[in-house]
Scaffold this active site. Structure first.
Site, PDB file in Angstrom:
ATOM      1  CE  LYS A  25      26.647   5.820 -23.864  1.00 57.02           C
ATOM      2  NZ  LYS A  25      26.712   5.531 -25.318  1.00 57.02           N
ATOM      3  CE  LYS A  61      14.891  12.885 -23.498  1.00 60.57           C
ATOM      4  NZ  LYS A  61      14.990  11.841 -24.467  1.00 60.57           N
ATOM      5  CB  ILE A  68      -8.854  11.508 -12.104  1.00 57.67           C
ATOM      6  CG1 ILE A  68     -10.416  12.046 -11.760  1.00 57.67           C
ATOM      7  CG2 ILE A  68      -8.822  11.838 -13.788  1.00 57.67           C
ATOM      8  CD1 ILE A  68     -10.617  13.406 -11.977  1.00 57.67           C
ATOM      9  NE  ARG A 107       9.357   1.789   0.406  1.00 57.83           N
ATOM     10  CZ  ARG A 107       8.171   2.038  -0.257  1.00 57.83           C
ATOM     11  NH1 ARG A 107       6.987   1.191  -0.176  1.00 57.83           N
ATOM     12  NH2 ARG A 107       8.007   3.174  -0.703  1.00 57.83           N
ATOM     13  CG  ASP A 154      -0.768   1.498   1.122  1.00 57.02           C
ATOM     14  OD1 ASP A 154      -1.772   1.791   0.598  1.00 57.02           O
ATOM     15  OD2 ASP A 154       0.149   1.980   1.301  1.00 57.02           O
ATOM     16  CG  ASP A 162      -6.620   1.605  -0.597  1.00 57.70           C
ATOM     17  OD1 ASP A 162      -7.680   2.350  -0.534  1.00 57.70           O
ATOM     18  OD2 ASP A 162      -5.631   1.624  -1.361  1.00 57.70           O
TER      19      ASP A 162
HETATM   20  N1  CTP Z   1       1.452  -1.645  -5.515  1.00 54.02           N
HETATM   21  C1  CTP Z   1       1.901  -2.216  -6.543  1.00 54.02           C
HETATM   22  N2  CTP Z   1       1.198  -1.816  -7.689  1.00 54.02           N
HETATM   23  C2  CTP Z   1      -0.212  -1.026  -7.610  1.00 54.02           C
HETATM   24  C3  CTP Z   1      -0.299  -0.555  -6.559  1.00 54.02           C
HETATM   25  C4  CTP Z   1       0.181  -0.722  -5.526  1.00 54.02           C
HETATM   26  O1  CTP Z   1       2.891  -2.722  -6.716  1.00 54.02           O
HETATM   27  N3  CTP Z   1      -0.537  -0.854  -8.938  1.00 54.02           N
HETATM   28  C5  CTP Z   1       1.896  -1.944  -4.186  1.00 54.02           C
HETATM   29  C6  CTP Z   1       3.473  -1.262  -4.371  1.00 54.02           C
HETATM   30  O2  CTP Z   1       4.209  -2.369  -3.811  1.00 54.02           O
HETATM   31  C7  CTP Z   1       3.383  -0.282  -3.405  1.00 54.02           C
HETATM   32  C8  CTP Z   1       2.164  -0.570  -2.203  1.00 54.02           C
HETATM   33  O3  CTP Z   1       1.511  -1.564  -3.125  1.00 54.02           O
HETATM   34  O4  CTP Z   1       4.359  -0.278  -2.555  1.00 54.02           O
HETATM   35  C9  CTP Z   1       1.562   0.632  -1.815  1.00 54.02           C
HETATM   36  O5  CTP Z   1       1.260   1.366  -3.054  1.00 54.02           O
HETATM   37  P1  CTP Z   1       1.293   3.025  -2.777  1.00 54.02           P
HETATM   38  O6  CTP Z   1       0.200   3.173  -1.644  1.00 54.02           O
HETATM   39  O7  CTP Z   1       0.881   3.516  -3.927  1.00 54.02           O
HETATM   40  O8  CTP Z   1       2.652   3.298  -2.708  1.00 54.02           O
HETATM   41  P2  CTP Z   1       3.877   3.534  -1.438  1.00 54.02           P
HETATM   42  O9  CTP Z   1       5.000   2.742  -1.639  1.00 54.02           O
HETATM   43  O10 CTP Z   1       2.872   3.104  -0.169  1.00 54.02           O
HETATM   44  O11 CTP Z   1       3.979   4.965  -1.322  1.00 54.02           O
HETATM   45  P3  CTP Z   1       3.194   6.253  -0.771  1.00 54.02           P
HETATM   46  O12 CTP Z   1       3.755   6.704   0.495  1.00 54.02           O
HETATM   47  O13 CTP Z   1       3.162   7.112  -1.881  1.00 54.02           O
HETATM   48  O14 CTP Z   1       1.997   5.791  -0.538  1.00 54.02           O
HETATM   49 MN    MN Z   2       1.039   4.016   0.319  1.00 53.30          MN
END
Ligand code: CTP
Ligand code: MN
Length: 335
Positions: free
Chosen positions: A62, A74, A108, A185, A194, A256
């Site tokens: 906490k 929990k 989905i 990152r 992305d 994307d």
């Molecule tokens: N993002 C967000 N909100 C959403 C979708 C995306 O803030 N609804 C931003 C987040 O900051 C995220 C980035 O877009 O870091 C990319 O999203 P995502 O691909 O879902 O996450 P990642 O951090 O790239 O991790 P992963 O390896 O799982 O793709």
């Molecule tokens: Mn991503």
């Protein structure tokens, strides 16, 4: 979240608690659809993951930011019995398991998954027999269900990055391209690609004047011709969603691509680099400093709370400086 390591790569002595809290978070997001609880569990899991010592009690937990009374209880149960009844019950619930499974299909979401389960569709096999219930995105998600779940090795994205930059720059050398998300990152295993793109000839005033542009369309066409992009989920002027494949023997990956006006590029990069939780904290800090920060712009808030004209931004660092937030390199944003 990784199984045993904390976000900075050190051993996590509380990984068991973190795993359970993360699962509860997913349950709240996908099954209960309670985003408030989802955030609460996720934050608690994150703060515990970075705690260097093994927790001895809920009371001790906490003291960490984001751990309240309920989560502390929990933790006590987990520490004394090695498990959590609430999670055991969730695991034994058919509908809940089915929803969790179906939300793993790209396209989905929790609501659609619930609807399918209400129609008696609970497995991927059954879903394949009810394609009529799926839209174009969900059909692609189903087609590549196994592939999209596979993590992408960093090396593979590095190769794609090289190809994408080369091919797009053949089209027009002025395009600026940054691969964001967990790749930026510094993660070694990434779940999707992305990409953020801009062009110096396209600014937000062009966007506001609804000036039609084909910058993104041209990129997608070029990468399709090259053979890297293999599927389109959707294509607009500012966002492409689809799939790509580097080589014969590599899986199909989700990709994307976003196209943003050049004056909004750095706010876009910051946002799409994440992590999600890092963004939340930075936006909250911006707010405390009297600014509104989102994926498009940084705007000062007037005394009445109305946002003013965007601050001029020429780098990510500019954003940190403007809101008095210590600069964090992308690799330091993995919270
Ligand atoms: N993002 C967000 N909100 C959403 C979708 C995306 O803030 N609804 C931003 C987040 O900051 C995220 C980035 O877009 O870091 C990319 O999203 P995502 O691909 O879902 O996450 P990642 O951090 O790239 O991790 P992963 O390896 O799982 O793709
Ligand atoms: Mn991503």
């Amino acid at each position: 979240m990784s199984k045993r390591k904390n976000p900075s790569g050190k051993e996590n002595p509380n990984h068991e608690i973190c795993e359970i809290l993360s699962e509860l978070a997913e349950y709240e997001k996908n099954v209960s659809r309670n985003i408030y609880k989802y955030n609460a569990y996720r934050k608690a899991a994150m703060v515990i993951a970075t705690h260097p010592k093994k927790l001895q009690s809920g009371e001790e937990a906490k003291h960490l930011k984001g751990v309240g009374e309920k989560i502390a209880k929990k933790i006590d149960e987990i520490l004394s019995t090695g498990k959590l009844r609430k999670l055991e019950e969730i695991h034994s619930d058919d509908a809940s398991n089915a929803i969790t499974l179906l939300t793993r299909v790209s396209g989905i979401g929790p609501a659609k998954a619930r609807q399918l389960v209400d129609h008696g569709i609970k497995t991927i096999e059954q879903l394949k027999k009810h394609k009529d219930k799926l839209n174009h995105h969900q059909l692609i998600g189903l087609k590549y269900f196994e592939d999209f779940e596979k993590k992408i090795p960093r090396k593979e994205i590095e190769e794609m990055e090289k190809i994408i930059k080369e091919e797009v720059h053949k089209l027009d050398g002025d395009y600026k391209i940054t691969i964001c998300g967990s790749y930026r990152r510094g993660k070694l295993e990434i779940s999707d690609i992305d990409i953020l793109v801009t062009h110096p000839k396209y600014s937000s005033s062009d966007h506001e004047h609804h000036k039609k542009n084909t910058y993104l369309e041209n990129i997608v066409e070029c990468l399709k011709k090259y053979g890297l992009i293999t599927e389109t989920i959707s294509l607009g002027e500012s966002k492409f969603m689809g799939a790509c494949k580097l080589k014969e023997d590599t899986p199909t990956r989700r990709i994307d691509i976003r196209f943003m006006p050049c004056d909004q590029y750095y706010c876009g990069i910051l946002y799409f680099t994440g992590s999600n939780l890092f963004n939340q904290e930075m936006r909250a800090h911006a707010h405390e400093e009297g600014f509104l920060l989102n994926e498009y712009a940084l705007k000062p808030l007037g005394s009445t709370g109305t946002p003013g004209e965007p601050v001029e931004i020429h780098s990510e660092k500019d954003i940190f400086e403007a809101i008095n937030y210590p600069y964090k390199k992308p690799e330091e944003r993995n919270i």
